[in-house]
Design a protein around this motif. Structure first.
Motif, short mmCIF file in Angstrom:
data_model
loop_
_atom_site.label_atom_id
_atom_site.label_comp_id
_atom_site.label_asym_id
_atom_site.label_seq_id
_atom_site.Cartn_x
_atom_site.Cartn_y
_atom_site.Cartn_z
N GLY A 1 0.80 -1.21 0.00
CA GLY A 1 0.00 0.00 0.00
C GLY A 1 0.84 1.26 0.00
O GLY A 1 0.58 2.20 -0.75
N VAL A 2 1.87 1.31 0.83
CA VAL A 2 2.71 2.50 0.91
C VAL A 2 3.58 2.63 -0.35
O VAL A 2 3.98 3.73 -0.70
N ALA A 3 3.82 1.54 -1.04
CA ALA A 3 4.58 1.62 -2.29
C ALA A 3 3.78 2.33 -3.37
O ALA A 3 4.35 2.99 -4.24
N ASP A 4 2.46 2.21 -3.34
CA ASP A 4 1.60 2.79 -4.37
C ASP A 4 0.97 4.11 -3.97
O ASP A 4 0.55 4.88 -4.83
N TYR A 5 0.85 4.39 -2.67
CA TYR A 5 0.18 5.59 -2.19
C TYR A 5 1.08 6.29 -1.17
O TYR A 5 1.85 5.63 -0.48
N PRO A 6 0.92 7.60 -1.01
CA PRO A 6 1.61 8.27 0.10
C PRO A 6 1.08 7.72 1.43
O PRO A 6 -0.07 7.29 1.51
N PRO A 7 1.91 7.72 2.48
CA PRO A 7 1.51 7.08 3.74
C PRO A 7 0.20 7.62 4.32
O PRO A 7 -0.65 6.83 4.74
N LEU A 8 0.00 8.94 4.34
CA LEU A 8 -1.23 9.47 4.93
C LEU A 8 -2.45 9.12 4.09
O LEU A 8 -3.53 8.83 4.63
N ALA A 9 -2.29 9.13 2.78
CA ALA A 9 -3.41 8.74 1.91
C ALA A 9 -3.75 7.27 2.12
O ALA A 9 -4.93 6.89 2.16
N PHE A 10 -2.72 6.43 2.26
CA PHE A 10 -2.97 5.01 2.49
C PHE A 10 -3.69 4.78 3.82
O PHE A 10 -4.60 3.96 3.91
N ARG A 11 -3.31 5.54 4.87
CA ARG A 11 -3.99 5.40 6.16
C ARG A 11 -5.45 5.83 6.04
O ARG A 11 -6.35 5.20 6.61
N ALA A 12 -5.70 6.91 5.31
CA ALA A 12 -7.08 7.37 5.13
C ALA A 12 -7.90 6.32 4.38
O ALA A 12 -9.04 6.02 4.75
N ILE A 13 -7.31 5.75 3.34
CA ILE A 13 -8.00 4.70 2.57
C ILE A 13 -8.27 3.49 3.45
O ILE A 13 -9.36 2.91 3.42
N SER A 14 -7.28 3.11 4.26
CA SER A 14 -7.47 1.92 5.11
C SER A 14 -8.55 2.14 6.15
O SER A 14 -9.30 1.22 6.48
N ILE A 15 -8.66 3.36 6.67
CA ILE A 15 -9.72 3.64 7.65
C ILE A 15 -11.08 3.58 6.97
O ILE A 15 -12.03 2.99 7.49
N TRP A 16 -11.18 4.20 5.78
CA TRP A 16 -12.46 4.22 5.08
C TRP A 16 -12.88 2.82 4.62
O TRP A 16 -14.06 2.51 4.55
N LEU A 17 -11.92 1.97 4.30
CA LEU A 17 -12.25 0.59 3.92
C LEU A 17 -12.44 -0.30 5.15
O LEU A 17 -13.22 -1.25 5.11
N GLY A 18 -11.70 0.00 6.21
CA GLY A 18 -11.78 -0.82 7.41
C GLY A 18 -13.10 -0.71 8.13
O GLY A 18 -13.59 -1.68 8.72
N LEU A 19 -13.70 0.47 8.10
CA LEU A 19 -14.98 0.66 8.80
C LEU A 19 -16.09 -0.22 8.23
O LEU A 19 -16.76 -0.93 8.99
N PRO A 20 -16.31 -0.24 6.90
CA PRO A 20 -17.36 -1.15 6.41
C PRO A 20 -17.01 -2.63 6.61
O PRO A 20 -17.90 -3.45 6.87
N VAL A 21 -15.73 -2.96 6.52
CA VAL A 21 -15.33 -4.36 6.74
C VAL A 21 -15.62 -4.76 8.18
O VAL A 21 -16.14 -5.85 8.45
N LEU A 22 -15.32 -3.86 9.13
CA LEU A 22 -15.63 -4.14 10.52
C LEU A 22 -17.13 -4.27 10.73
O LEU A 22 -17.59 -5.17 11.44
N GLY A 23 -17.91 -3.39 10.09
CA GLY A 23 -19.36 -3.48 10.20
C GLY A 23 -19.90 -4.79 9.65
O GLY A 23 -20.78 -5.41 10.26
#
Length: 88
Positions: free
Chosen positions: A13-35
């Protein structure tokens, strides 16, 4: 298994995206997965009212306590070194 997959996913993920953008993406994807996981396991989304006081106490005191410990962990060694004469 999920913990072991964390490193390769972060590396890719960090290889393809800047670190902060990757964290934002992971949070936005992690929330529905957790739900979805909670719904699949039939775990309620709500926190029981009996647990609210403990949750509020943890929320109110854990962050200031952590910050105070971080500040103390920076100041105490400097004070010690100053008293020993290692800092001028």
């Amino acid at each position: 298994l999920a913990w072991g997959l964390n490193w390769p996913v972060m590396k890719l993920g960090v290889a393809d995206y800047p670190p902060l953008a990757f964290r934002a993406i992971s949070i936005w994807l992690g929330l529905p997965v957790l739900g979805l996981a909670l719904a699949w396991m039939k775990v309620p989304f709500r926190v029981p009212r009996t647990a609210w006081p403990e949750l509020l106490w943890l929320g109110d005191w854990s962050y200031p306590y952590t910050v105070a410990l971080m500040v103390a962990s920076a100041i105490v060694p400097m004070w010690y070194f100053y008293k020993r004469g290692w800092l001028t």
